[in-house]
Structure formats: structure tokens, C-alpha cells
Design a protein around this motif. Structure first.
Motif, mmCIF file in Angstrom:
data_model
loop_
_atom_site.group_PDB
_atom_site.id
_atom_site.type_symbol
_atom_site.label_atom_id
_atom_site.label_comp_id
_atom_site.label_asym_id
_atom_site.label_seq_id
_atom_site.Cartn_x
_atom_site.Cartn_y
_atom_site.Cartn_z
ATOM 1 N N THR A 8 -8.163 -4.799 28.468
ATOM 2 C CA THR A 8 -8.749 -3.494 28.549
ATOM 3 C C THR A 8 -7.969 -2.552 29.638
ATOM 4 O O THR A 8 -7.673 -3.018 30.786
ATOM 5 C CB THR A 8 -9.957 -3.461 28.832
ATOM 6 O OG1 THR A 8 -10.827 -3.999 27.701
ATOM 7 C CG2 THR A 8 -10.799 -2.094 29.026
ATOM 8 N N ASN A 9 -7.586 -1.391 29.406
ATOM 9 C CA ASN A 9 -6.946 -0.483 30.536
ATOM 10 C C ASN A 9 -7.845 0.509 30.869
ATOM 11 O O ASN A 9 -8.320 1.157 30.010
ATOM 12 C CB ASN A 9 -5.619 0.153 29.668
ATOM 13 C CG ASN A 9 -4.736 0.464 30.648
ATOM 14 O OD1 ASN A 9 -4.925 1.792 30.990
ATOM 15 N ND2 ASN A 9 -3.909 -0.070 31.572
ATOM 16 N N ILE A 10 -7.928 0.405 32.294
ATOM 17 C CA ILE A 10 -8.845 1.560 32.958
ATOM 18 C C ILE A 10 -8.039 2.261 34.064
ATOM 19 O O ILE A 10 -7.455 1.430 34.763
ATOM 20 C CB ILE A 10 -10.143 1.022 33.289
ATOM 21 C CG1 ILE A 10 -11.009 0.381 32.222
ATOM 22 C CG2 ILE A 10 -11.118 1.865 34.079
ATOM 23 C CD1 ILE A 10 -12.178 -0.427 32.590
ATOM 24 N N ALA A 109 -21.282 3.384 33.909
ATOM 25 C CA ALA A 109 -20.489 3.387 32.443
ATOM 26 C C ALA A 109 -21.805 3.350 31.454
ATOM 27 O O ALA A 109 -22.843 3.142 31.843
ATOM 28 C CB ALA A 109 -20.070 1.899 32.352
ATOM 29 N N ARG A 115 -22.298 3.426 23.600
ATOM 30 C CA ARG A 115 -20.702 3.111 23.338
ATOM 31 C C ARG A 115 -20.662 2.926 21.806
ATOM 32 O O ARG A 115 -19.618 3.409 21.228
ATOM 33 C CB ARG A 115 -20.519 1.752 23.847
ATOM 34 C CG ARG A 115 -20.412 1.626 25.272
ATOM 35 C CD ARG A 115 -19.951 0.254 25.954
ATOM 36 N NE ARG A 115 -20.269 0.220 27.243
ATOM 37 C CZ ARG A 115 -19.588 -0.592 28.389
ATOM 38 N NH1 ARG A 115 -18.573 -1.150 27.971
ATOM 39 N NH2 ARG A 115 -20.015 -0.483 29.544
ATOM 40 N N GLU A 130 -11.405 10.847 25.346
ATOM 41 C CA GLU A 130 -10.923 10.138 26.468
ATOM 42 C C GLU A 130 -12.345 10.218 27.526
ATOM 43 O O GLU A 130 -13.133 11.452 27.384
ATOM 44 C CB GLU A 130 -10.031 11.312 27.204
ATOM 45 C CG GLU A 130 -9.576 10.836 28.635
ATOM 46 C CD GLU A 130 -8.822 11.907 29.239
ATOM 47 O OE1 GLU A 130 -7.813 11.614 29.461
ATOM 48 O OE2 GLU A 130 -9.458 13.151 29.780
ATOM 49 N N TYR A 140 -12.939 6.552 36.942
ATOM 50 C CA TYR A 140 -12.321 5.920 35.923
ATOM 51 C C TYR A 140 -12.013 6.870 34.759
ATOM 52 O O TYR A 140 -12.833 7.736 34.282
ATOM 53 C CB TYR A 140 -13.040 4.817 35.302
ATOM 54 C CG TYR A 140 -13.413 3.382 36.082
ATOM 55 C CD1 TYR A 140 -12.643 3.296 37.471
ATOM 56 C CD2 TYR A 140 -14.658 2.844 36.085
ATOM 57 C CE1 TYR A 140 -12.773 2.086 38.101
ATOM 58 C CE2 TYR A 140 -14.863 1.539 37.020
ATOM 59 C CZ TYR A 140 -13.884 1.224 38.066
ATOM 60 O OH TYR A 140 -14.266 0.196 38.554
ATOM 61 N N ILE A 142 -10.715 6.288 30.637
ATOM 62 C CA ILE A 142 -10.496 5.444 29.519
ATOM 63 C C ILE A 142 -10.152 6.200 28.531
ATOM 64 O O ILE A 142 -10.888 7.057 27.926
ATOM 65 C CB ILE A 142 -11.775 4.652 29.211
ATOM 66 C CG1 ILE A 142 -12.192 3.840 30.651
ATOM 67 C CG2 ILE A 142 -11.695 3.849 28.142
ATOM 68 C CD1 ILE A 142 -13.494 3.848 30.887
ATOM 69 N N THR A 143 -9.154 6.046 27.655
ATOM 70 C CA THR A 143 -8.419 6.754 26.769
ATOM 71 C C THR A 143 -9.111 6.564 25.549
ATOM 72 O O THR A 143 -9.010 7.362 24.712
ATOM 73 C CB THR A 143 -6.873 6.380 26.492
ATOM 74 O OG1 THR A 143 -6.888 5.105 26.285
ATOM 75 C CG2 THR A 143 -6.124 6.921 27.696
ATOM 76 N N SER A 144 -10.084 5.519 25.090
ATOM 77 C CA SER A 144 -10.765 5.536 23.938
ATOM 78 C C SER A 144 -11.710 4.511 24.399
ATOM 79 O O SER A 144 -11.700 3.609 24.801
ATOM 80 C CB SER A 144 -9.767 5.207 22.772
ATOM 81 O OG SER A 144 -10.506 4.584 21.662
ATOM 82 N N SER A 147 -11.574 0.575 24.209
ATOM 83 C CA SER A 147 -11.250 -0.091 25.562
ATOM 84 C C SER A 147 -12.663 -0.934 25.902
ATOM 85 O O SER A 147 -12.513 -2.051 26.504
ATOM 86 C CB SER A 147 -10.799 0.651 26.356
ATOM 87 O OG SER A 147 -9.509 1.008 25.952
ATOM 88 N N LEU A 148 -13.740 -0.109 25.577
ATOM 89 C CA LEU A 148 -15.042 -0.657 26.172
ATOM 90 C C LEU A 148 -15.767 -1.222 25.237
ATOM 91 O O LEU A 148 -17.032 -1.653 25.543
ATOM 92 C CB LEU A 148 -15.800 0.658 26.656
ATOM 93 C CG LEU A 148 -15.259 1.405 27.917
ATOM 94 C CD1 LEU A 148 -16.246 2.680 28.222
ATOM 95 C CD2 LEU A 148 -15.001 0.595 29.179
#
Ligand code: THU
Length: 159
Positions: A8-10, A109, A115, A130, A140, A142-144, A147-148
Motif C-alpha cells: 500500500t502506498n501512502i 482514517a 471505505r 484522491e 496522508y 492516498i491516490t485511490s 490502497s486502503l
């Protein structure tokens, strides 16, 4: 047998590193915390969504004595956006939370149910959202929602 690893990219950044539109959304999410109805948790959450027609819709959590009847800031906002502008994609969503006498130091979050609703909104408009999670000490990006929400269940599973 084999393992699957899901990365996951944050992006972690300071408020000052945000773009103008990201800052504007964070400001509106923070302002929306003031409209929260949270007598049970005292946890005031605000969200602000940017639509592809440049409208910004904001909302807050609205609680109920029968707890499950309340809803989170993210769902208040996304459902209102969908009801008011059904033809416009949501492109960005900022979230902030206020507890006690300050905004939270770390980002808040979205819960699991939110989500899932963010995922549905992405799929509905075929547009990634985003997500900007504001905290006083760090933010933070998060692009989509994917990812979460790895291994997500969505409308394509029903096709
Ligand atoms: N809440 C939100 O509105 N958004 C989140 O991302 C996390 C939790 C609300 C639900 C409830 O009113 C309160 O915060 C405490 O859980």
C-alpha cells in the motif's frame, strides 16, 4: 502454497506541502467538523469532496441515540454529493477530526463501511478518488481507496 504480498502506498506530508485545492478541501473538512452532531462520541469529523464540476460538498458525522442509525462524515458527504450531483464524479475527498479542544495530531482514517462507500463511488464514476487524511502533525495522501481496501468486493463481482 504461496504467499501474496499486497503493498500500500501512502504519501506522508505536512499541510504546507499540499496543493492549493488540497488545502482548500482540508480547510472545508475542518470547518465541517463544527457541524458534527456527536453528543455520544464527542468526536467531530468533517469531510469535503471535490466534484468534477469543481463543486465542493462537505459534511460531518451525525450520531443517534440508537448508535447504528448515525452515520460518518464521509458517508454523509458522499451520499449528499450523489443525491445532489448524480452525474458528477468525486475526484478528491479530505477528512479531518476534532476531539477535545483540537484537531487530531495524526490522520483519521475512514472506517470499513466508509471505505466500501468510497469504493462504490470510485466504481460508479470510473474515477479514482484522491483521499487526503488531515492531522495536525502529518497528513496522508492516498491516490485511490483500493490502497486502503485490498481484496475488495465491488460491483464487478456481481457482473
Ligand atoms: N467517524 C467518522 O465520521 N468518520 C471516520 O472516519 C471515523 C469515525 C465518526 C463516527 C462516530 O460518529 C464517531 O466518529 C466516533 O466513531
Amino acid at each position: 502454497m504461496k504467499n501474496i504480498e499486497i503493498a500500500t502506498n501512502i504519501i506522508v506530508c505536512d499541510y504546507n506541502e499540499l496543493t492549493d485545492i488540497q488545502k482548500k478541501l482540508v480547510t472545508q473538512a475542518k470547518e465541517a467538523c463544527r457541524t458534527a452532531y456527536a453528543p455520544y462520541s464527542q468526536f467531530n469529523v468533517g469531510a469535503a469532496a471535490l466534484l468534477d464540476n469543481d463543486q465542493i460538498i462537505s459534511g460531518s458525522n451525525q450520531e443517534n441515540a440508537a448508535y447504528p442509525s448515525g452515520t460518518c462524515a464521509e458517508r454523509t458527504t458522499l451520499f449528499y454529493a450523489g443525491a445532489k450531483y448524480p452525474d458528477n464524479a468525486v475526484t478528491k475527498l479530505a477528512i479531518a477530526a476534532y476531539k477535545g479542544d483540537a484537531f487530531t495530531a495524526t490522520p483519521t482514517a475512514p472506517c470499513g463501511a466508509c471505505r466500501q462507500v468510497i469504493l462504490e463511488t470510485e466504481h460508479r464514476y470510473k474515477t479514482p478518488i484522491e483521499i487526503i487524511l488531515y492531522g495536525e502533525e502529518k497528513t496522508y495522501i492516498i491516490t485511490s481507496i483500493e490502497s486502503l481496501l485490498p481484496l475488495c468486493f465491488g460491483k464487478t463481482d456481481l457482473e
